[in-house]
Write a protein that holds these residues in place. Structure first.
Motif, PDB file in Angstrom:
ATOM      1  N   LYS A 108       0.837  -1.190   0.000  1.00 25.93           N
ATOM      2  CA  LYS A 108       0.000   0.000   0.000  1.00 25.93           C
ATOM      3  C   LYS A 108       0.878   1.248   0.000  1.00 25.93           C
TER       4      LYS A 108
ATOM      5  N   ALA B   9       0.621   5.821  -0.052  1.00 28.98           N
ATOM      6  CA  ALA B   9      -0.257   6.953   0.229  1.00 28.98           C
ATOM      7  C   ALA B   9       0.222   8.173  -0.538  1.00 28.98           C
TER       8      ALA B   9
ATOM      9  N   SER C 130      -3.374   3.555  -4.894  1.00 29.48           N
ATOM     10  CA  SER C 130      -3.195   3.303  -3.459  1.00 29.48           C
ATOM     11  C   SER C 130      -2.304   2.102  -3.180  1.00 29.48           C
ATOM     12  N   SER C 131      -1.896   1.392  -4.209  1.00 31.96           N
ATOM     13  CA  SER C 131      -0.973   0.270  -4.036  1.00 31.96           C
ATOM     14  C   SER C 131      -0.120   0.152  -5.282  1.00 31.96           C
TER      15      SER C 131
END
Length: 405
Positions: A58, A60, A391-392
């Motif tokens: 993950k 951000a 997001s990943s």
């Protein structure tokens, strides 16, 4: 009769058999308990289970403004001679070599009345009354607003202009605009400064001296005429690139795009491709900044008048040629992107086909284009290039196919 003899050792064999039986029973019980535990243990809570595959992680997104220091080369022009707008006896003076005289200050008092100093783009040359229009009225309004007073943003001299000026005059004890004077202001009201602040090179009057209107009060050091950006910074800021925010990376990892320069409390727009700053308000902000004074004068510089300019923290500078006419001063300020970009931090191993500040990553196996912003401490900061954020990311590329926005 013959008596049957019992075999010797029968009791020992019986004891061994019993022990083996007990041991087997214990093992069966243990196995049963273990199986029961395995059958009855709780499942891992769904909230704690990983939602990504073992080959992805993950990430951000965050806002990145690429704040960093930039060194300007400030080119100096000629010095200025500041004259008195009134006649009388000098009763107080704040003049001293290397002191700073600034707009809004009162460098001298004549006949016990502090004489205000103001920087206006257009020098005062006539009497202004309410309803007068012109560039001198605009300049006076701008000067008052720059000092925090509520003068109109127009080229009309109005009642609001009078009110703003009188508030400034009252704050330093200077001459006011009055009804008896016809609510008018003329060139005798204030000392004209060619810039928002200036460094004193030489004082021409002293306390107790009788002076005439137009008498020379002091000579300033050479004032800036332009500030030049480093060639590398100017080139980098214009290195066009595509992307979600129009961002790209060129020399020195400088993200291209419009930027803003912080000079004390002043924020100066620096559009893409700008190489020089010549606007008088920008040069005045530079002259009034702490960074510039330290760069041109050293730590021994002083201040003159109650309106001495101040600059922001964090700047450094070094002089080249001092503050003499025609010289230059090197001074550093902070600049950053005018519009921060969205950046994602990914592991370096996730990048492939990296070239010229561009690269690819795979998101759930899909090739995705990115712009490389920075790389340090085992992490790489990238910006999605013409695509939405993600997001990943796959820790190792799941494909070597080219990526397109």
């Amino acid at each position: 009769m013959h008596r049957t003899k019992k075999p010797r050792g029968g009791g020992a064999h019986t004891g061994v058999a019993v022990s083996v039986f007990i041991l087997l029973a214990a093992m069966l019980v243990s196995v049963g308990l273990g199986a029961g535990f395995l059958l009855t243990r709780s499942r891992i809570p769904q909230s704690l289970e990983s939602s990504t595959s073992a080959g992805s992680m993950k990430v951000a997104a965050s806002q990145f403004d690429d704040a960093r220091s930039v060194q300007l080369t400030v080119t100096l022009g000629t010095s200025s001679t500041i004259v008195s707008p009134v006649a009388g006896r000098v009763t107080a003076s704040h003049c001293a070599a290397n002191a700073t005289i600034a707009s809004g200050g009162t460098p001298i008092s004549v006949d016990a009345i502090p004489v205000l100093a103001l920087h206006t783009v257009t020098p005062p040359y006539r009497t202004l009354t309410s309803g007068t229009k012109g560039p001198d009225a605009r300049s006076l309004n701008d000067a008052l607003r720059a000092l925090g007073y509520a003068a109109p943003d127009s080229d009309w001299f109005t009642w609001n202009s009078i009110t703003a000026y009188n508030k400034l005059a009252d704050s330093v004890g200077a001459r006011r605009i009055t009804k008896e004077g016809g609510w008018a202001i003329d060139p005798s009201f204030f000392i004209w400064l060619p810039s928002a602040s200036a460094t004193v090179a030489e004082c021409r009057v002293s306390v107790g001296q009788q002076i005439a209107q137009g008498a020379e009060l002091l000579v300033t050091s050479a004032a800036p005429v332009k500030a030049t950006l480093p060639v590398s910074a100017a080139a980098a800021s214009s290195g066009g690139a595509s992307g979600a925010a129009g961002s790209g990376v060129t020399s020195g990892d400088l993200v291209s795009g419009d930027r803003v320069l912080s000079i004390g409390s002043t924020t100066v727009p620096v559009p893409t491709g700008t190489t020089e700053l010549t606007d008088q308000s920008v040069l005045s902000a530079i002259t009034g900044s702490t960074e510039y004074r330290l760069a041109s004068l050293g730590s021994g510089s002083g201040q003159m008048g109650s309106g001495a300019g101040t600059g922001g923290s964090g700047g450094t500078g070094a002089s080249s040629g001092g503050s003499s006419e025609g010289g230059t001063v090197q001074v550093s300020y902070t600049w950053r992107l005018a519009q921060p970009i969205e950046a994602v931090t990914v592991p370096p191993s996730s990048l492939y086909r990296a070239s010229g500040g561009k690269a690819c990553v795979t998101v759930s196996g899909k090739p995705t284009p990115v712009s490389i912003i920075a790389s340090q401490l085992g992490k790489t900061m990238v910006a999605p290039d013409g695509v939405g954020s993600f997001s990943s990311v796959d820790v190792s590329p799941a494909s070597d196919e080219p990526c397109r926005g």
